[in-house]
Design an enzyme around this catalytic site. Sequence first.
Site, PDB file in Angstrom:
ATOM      1  N   HIS A  13      21.935 -17.774 -50.013  1.00 19.83           N
ATOM      2  CA  HIS A  13      22.292 -18.661 -48.909  1.00 19.83           C
ATOM      3  C   HIS A  13      23.695 -19.230 -49.066  1.00 19.83           C
ATOM      4  CE1 HIS A  13      21.956 -22.130 -51.551  1.00 19.83           C
ATOM      5  NE2 HIS A  13      20.898 -21.526 -52.063  1.00 19.83           N
ATOM      6  N   GLU A  86      12.999 -20.400 -53.415  1.00 17.81           N
ATOM      7  CA  GLU A  86      13.661 -20.667 -54.696  1.00 17.81           C
ATOM      8  C   GLU A  86      12.658 -21.095 -55.771  1.00 17.81           C
ATOM      9  OE1 GLU A  86      15.690 -20.013 -56.817  1.00 17.81           O
ATOM     10  OE2 GLU A  86      17.516 -21.184 -56.583  1.00 17.81           O
TER      11      GLU A  86
END
Length: 191
Positions: A13, A86
């Site tokens: 990201h 994550e």
Amino acid sequence: MITPPRSFYGLRHGATDWNREGRFQGRTDNPLNADGIAQAHAAGDVLRGAGIGRIVTSPLVRAAKTAEIIAVAISAPLTIDEGIIECDFGSFEGLSVRAAMEKHGVRSAEGLISILPADGEAWDVVTERSLTCVSGWLERHPDEHILFVCHDAVMQALARSLCGGFFQNRHGTPFRYAPSREGWRVEEVHY
């Protein structure tokens, strides 16, 4: 361990304020900052020529917004999948990565996996769920090039499992994980 059946794309990201401050971010759902938004747009420009037919993203807003920007740029459908969320860094969340490394005598990013706190997610779990997620999507969509918009720990877990080590991962930079005769490799994408 599961091995993906073919090559795929991965992208960390765009940057957040916590990334810039060098903090463990994990499951803390921080938004992209201005740099992160610009990185997502730049990634969309790079990926226009890649022939990506589908984007799969982590549900965390920093990844989902990055994926959304890229999806518009390359006109690809977008799906959220928890399998590439994550790592949960537990009590490390919000702490300085550098301070944790110094405190525990760790000198490399790869050494961090040996000091992850017990109240977080184990590295082997991150690796297994990431490989399972990627492999499942590749098997269900055998004729599509797929981009996985996720996080550094996920991408490093994939690289360590497939290639034997970590690589220099940057925010908003597309990479291709590809098998070869010598084994898997991770290469930056340029189109």
